[in-house]
Design a protein around this motif. Structure first.
Motif, PDB file in Angstrom:
ATOM      1  N   THR A  97       0.843  -1.194   0.000  1.00 44.45           N
ATOM      2  CA  THR A  97       0.000   0.000   0.000  1.00 44.45           C
ATOM      3  C   THR A  97       0.878   1.243   0.000  1.00 44.45           C
ATOM      4  O   THR A  97       2.087   1.169   0.273  1.00 44.45           O
ATOM      5  CB  THR A  97      -0.929   0.053   1.227  1.00 44.45           C
TER       6      THR A  97
ATOM      7  N   ASP B  12       0.856   3.346   2.206  1.00 42.98           N
ATOM      8  CA  ASP B  12       1.241   3.602   3.594  1.00 42.98           C
ATOM      9  C   ASP B  12       2.471   2.810   4.039  1.00 42.98           C
ATOM     10  O   ASP B  12       3.067   3.120   5.064  1.00 42.98           O
ATOM     11  CB  ASP B  12       0.080   3.264   4.537  1.00 42.98           C
TER      12      ASP B  12
ATOM     13  N   CYS C 175       7.199   6.830   3.415  1.00 43.98           N
ATOM     14  CA  CYS C 175       6.314   5.756   2.958  1.00 43.98           C
ATOM     15  C   CYS C 175       6.296   5.757   1.428  1.00 43.98           C
ATOM     16  O   CYS C 175       6.730   6.711   0.784  1.00 43.98           O
ATOM     17  CB  CYS C 175       4.908   5.926   3.514  1.00 43.98           C
TER      18      CYS C 175
END
Length: 93
Positions: free
Chosen positions: A39, A41, A79
């Protein structure tokens, strides 16, 4: 945030066909790191990413999106979303 689980056999042309730069970046990172679902994140380091793999990712991004970005941007990003946004910003410029 939802993950991406693209087919690892996908060619760069198929990967970029109608996809956002963020999805292309996640697909390339997934392939190079041989990771499962990722992801925006996630941290690059969550998958044990190395500086050599970061260089490979940046070369693949250049091939797929015609965007030149330094591996240091990936290595310094908190991230993958930060890195993907940097690529997207360069693509839009």
């Amino acid at each position: 945030m939802s993950g991406i689980d693209c087919d690892s056999e996908e060619s760069i042309d198929m990967m970029t066909d109608g996809r956002s730069p963020e999805k292309v970046v996640l697909g390339i990172v997934k392939e190079v790191l041989k990771a499962g679902v990722i992801t925006l994140d996630n941290s690059y380091y969550d998958f044990g990413g190395t500086s050599l793999q970061a260089m490979r990712i940046c070369v693949r991004i250049h091939q797929a999106l015609e965007v030149s970005i330094e591996p240091a941007v990936l290595l310094d990003s908190d991230c993958l979303g930060d890195f993907a946004r940097a690529v997207s910003d360069l693509k839009a410029a």
